[in-house]
Enzyme design. Structure first.
Site, PDB file in Angstrom:
ATOM      1  N   TYR A 181      31.509  38.025  46.042  1.00  0.00           N
ATOM      2  CA  TYR A 181      32.339  39.128  45.559  1.00  0.00           C
ATOM      3  C   TYR A 181      33.672  39.037  46.306  1.00  0.00           C
ATOM      4  O   TYR A 181      33.835  39.583  47.412  1.00  0.00           O
ATOM      5  CB  TYR A 181      31.687  40.489  45.812  1.00  0.00           C
ATOM      6  N   GLY A 213      28.936  48.635  33.302  1.00  0.00           N
ATOM      7  CA  GLY A 213      30.145  47.903  33.662  1.00  0.00           C
ATOM      8  C   GLY A 213      30.157  46.449  33.221  1.00  0.00           C
ATOM      9  O   GLY A 213      31.138  45.759  33.461  1.00  0.00           O
ATOM     10  N   PRO A 252      28.235  47.939  27.313  1.00  0.00           N
ATOM     11  CA  PRO A 252      28.665  49.263  27.775  1.00  0.00           C
ATOM     12  C   PRO A 252      27.760  50.393  27.268  1.00  0.00           C
ATOM     13  O   PRO A 252      27.002  50.210  26.318  1.00  0.00           O
ATOM     14  CB  PRO A 252      30.080  49.405  27.184  1.00  0.00           C
ATOM     15  N   PHE A 275      24.984  46.882  36.940  1.00  0.00           N
ATOM     16  CA  PHE A 275      25.722  47.495  35.827  1.00  0.00           C
ATOM     17  C   PHE A 275      25.101  48.832  35.409  1.00  0.00           C
ATOM     18  O   PHE A 275      24.908  49.091  34.215  1.00  0.00           O
ATOM     19  CB  PHE A 275      25.806  46.541  34.626  1.00  0.00           C
TER      20      PHE A 275
HETATM   21  N1  NAP Z   1      22.785  40.757  40.615  1.00  0.00           N
HETATM   22  C1  NAP Z   1      23.779  40.602  39.786  1.00  0.00           C
HETATM   23  O1  NAP Z   1      23.861  39.629  39.029  1.00  0.00           O
HETATM   24  C2  NAP Z   1      24.854  41.636  39.733  1.00  0.00           C
HETATM   25  C3  NAP Z   1      25.796  41.610  38.676  1.00  0.00           C
HETATM   26  C4  NAP Z   1      26.760  42.622  38.664  1.00  0.00           C
HETATM   27  C5  NAP Z   1      26.797  43.592  39.635  1.00  0.00           C
HETATM   28  N2  NAP Z   1      25.881  43.575  40.652  1.00  0.00           N
HETATM   29  C6  NAP Z   1      25.842  44.625  41.677  1.00  0.00           C
HETATM   30  O2  NAP Z   1      25.671  45.853  40.996  1.00  0.00           O
HETATM   31  C7  NAP Z   1      26.687  46.777  41.398  1.00  0.00           C
HETATM   32  C8  NAP Z   1      26.950  47.736  40.261  1.00  0.00           C
HETATM   33  O3  NAP Z   1      27.519  47.042  39.160  1.00  0.00           O
HETATM   34  P1  NAP Z   1      29.085  47.203  38.800  1.00  0.00           P
HETATM   35  O4  NAP Z   1      29.782  47.758  39.959  1.00  0.00           O
HETATM   36  O5  NAP Z   1      29.564  45.930  38.260  1.00  0.00           O
HETATM   37  O6  NAP Z   1      29.070  48.054  37.493  1.00  0.00           O
HETATM   38  P2  NAP Z   1      28.832  49.606  37.183  1.00  0.00           P
HETATM   39  O7  NAP Z   1      28.402  50.331  38.393  1.00  0.00           O
HETATM   40  O8  NAP Z   1      28.010  49.647  35.945  1.00  0.00           O
HETATM   41  O9  NAP Z   1      30.287  50.040  36.779  1.00  0.00           O
HETATM   42  C9  NAP Z   1      31.390  49.877  37.602  1.00  0.00           C
HETATM   43  C10 NAP Z   1      32.606  50.177  36.738  1.00  0.00           C
HETATM   44  O10 NAP Z   1      32.584  51.565  36.390  1.00  0.00           O
HETATM   45  C11 NAP Z   1      33.723  52.213  36.959  1.00  0.00           C
HETATM   46  N3  NAP Z   1      33.225  53.472  37.533  1.00  0.00           N
HETATM   47  C12 NAP Z   1      32.443  53.638  38.622  1.00  0.00           C
HETATM   48  N4  NAP Z   1      32.172  54.931  38.819  1.00  0.00           N
HETATM   49  C13 NAP Z   1      32.787  55.608  37.821  1.00  0.00           C
HETATM   50  C14 NAP Z   1      32.884  56.976  37.471  1.00  0.00           C
HETATM   51  N5  NAP Z   1      32.273  57.934  38.186  1.00  0.00           N
HETATM   52  N6  NAP Z   1      33.635  57.331  36.392  1.00  0.00           N
HETATM   53  C15 NAP Z   1      34.246  56.376  35.642  1.00  0.00           C
HETATM   54  N7  NAP Z   1      34.191  55.061  35.912  1.00  0.00           N
HETATM   55  C16 NAP Z   1      33.462  54.668  37.000  1.00  0.00           C
HETATM   56  C17 NAP Z   1      34.287  51.280  37.989  1.00  0.00           C
HETATM   57  O11 NAP Z   1      35.691  51.403  38.016  1.00  0.00           O
HETATM   58  P3  NAP Z   1      36.432  51.951  39.365  1.00  0.00           P
HETATM   59  O12 NAP Z   1      36.188  50.924  40.426  1.00  0.00           O
HETATM   60  O13 NAP Z   1      37.839  52.054  38.952  1.00  0.00           O
HETATM   61  O14 NAP Z   1      35.787  53.283  39.672  1.00  0.00           O
HETATM   62  C18 NAP Z   1      33.894  49.919  37.444  1.00  0.00           C
HETATM   63  O15 NAP Z   1      34.832  49.481  36.470  1.00  0.00           O
HETATM   64  C19 NAP Z   1      27.849  45.868  41.785  1.00  0.00           C
HETATM   65  O16 NAP Z   1      28.834  46.541  42.547  1.00  0.00           O
HETATM   66  C20 NAP Z   1      27.121  44.764  42.503  1.00  0.00           C
HETATM   67  O17 NAP Z   1      26.814  45.170  43.823  1.00  0.00           O
HETATM   68  C21 NAP Z   1      24.911  42.627  40.700  1.00  0.00           C
END
Ligand code: NAP
Length: 294
Positions: A71, A225, A229, A221
């Protein structure tokens, strides 16, 4: 270091779960992927903002932080932010990381060989400034859903590092049920991390299996994200009824789905962080939950 969770803080409002049976965490956690960049192609974010978000998360009781050495965007590396924001680490903080993908010669990720995993684990140890890692996932495959490839050789390589004491618990990520079983035949699996959200529930059977075996299920996700969606219009009525946002309802639905579900929403925004942690206090009714599914 003591393994405790302050249950009076907001992130623990939906309860706690002991990863691997001995690492208790507030069920609402945090993912660092959005700290270096908010979108997959977007500009680099200010590292000071990321540090502020991490410190506020811990103040709110988050003690399960999901990260990875890959990351990063430009000079901003999520693991460096975690270390700069939080070291010396407070007792009870559980940092999960993942290894598997390595940048290929043309840019896109390819899978590490079993022999490369030690170096990747050592990268995480160095970047995070720790002598062992709490939880390391073998992250399998590319961006698509699990493809069923064999993982035994790579998981066995991580199990050997666990036996050496470099890793406390092992997990698997982006896997199907057969791959979880394959991993389990080699070493205990403390956590499964797969794509999952309120309307992306293809892994419901795997979630039930995790609940049956006391394995953490960590949805990535969780706010949609990724490529899939959330249709937030289906969440609006419930959100209005609870005086909440649709994102809070999406997270509350995950917390309600299973006691082993540990969401790790990612954000680079203090406002979104506080909103997301607030979701741990929202109790949805069975009628709410029935109305949300896609
Ligand atoms: N194992 C894997 O393959 C894998 C893949 C992807 C992710 N991950 C892990 O999973 C975690 C979560 O996934 P993610 O961060 O990609 O996606 P997510 O939590 O589904 O969504 C994050 C997105 O939503 C926005 N967001 C967050 N809180 C919000 C709110 N309260 N209101 C409106 N928008 C909001 C964020 O933008 P802002 O930053 O502008 O708030 C960002 O664009 C990652 O951080 C990572 O640690 C693991």
């Amino acid at each position: 270091m003591t393994n405790t969770t302050n249950t009076s803080l907001p992130a623990a409002a939906a309860g706690t779960f002991a990863i691997g049976g001995d690492l208790p965490v507030a069920r609402l956690g945090f993912g660092t992927m959005r700290l270096p960049t908010g979108t997959f192609t977007g500009p680099v974010r200010d590292p000071e903002d990321g540090i502020a978000v991490l410190r506020r998360a811990v103040e709110l009781g988050v003690n399960h932080i999901d990260t990875a050495s890959f990351y990063r965007r430009g000079d901003v590396v999520a693991n460096d932010l975690v270390r700069r924001a939080l070291a010396p680490y407070p007792g009870g903080l559980v940092i999960a990381t993942k290894v598997g993908p390595v940048p290929g010669p043309d840019g896109p990720f390819r899978q590490a060989t079993p022999g490369q995993l030690r170096g990747l684990v050592e990268d995480n140890l160095r970047e995070l400034g720790v002598d062992h890692l709490d939880l390391v996932y073998l992250r399998v495959g590319g961006q698509n859903a699990p493809g069923g490839e064999p993982i035994a050789d790579r998981f066995a390589a991580l199990a050997a590092l666990r036996d050496e004491g470099l890793i406390r618990h092992l997990g698997v990520s982006n896997v199907d049920a057969a791959q979880v079983a394959e991993a389990r035949s080699i070493a205990p699996v403390a956590a499964v991390q797969n794509a999952y959200h309120v309307q992306a529930t293809a892994d419901a059977a795997l979630l039930a299996e995790c609940a049956r075996t006391g394995t953490a299920f960590v949805p990535f996700f969780p706010l949609g994200g990724g490529l899939d969606p959330i249709d937030t219009t289906r969440l609006e009525k419930t959100a209005a009824r609870h005086g909440a946002t649709v994102q809070q309802v999406a997270l509350a639905a995950l917390l309600a789905a299973s006691p082993v579900m540990l969401p790790i929403p990612g954000t680079g925004s203090l406002t979104h962080l506080e909103e997301n942690v607030g979701a741990a206090s929202i109790q949805l009714t069975p009628e709410d939950i029935a109305s949300l599914a896609g």
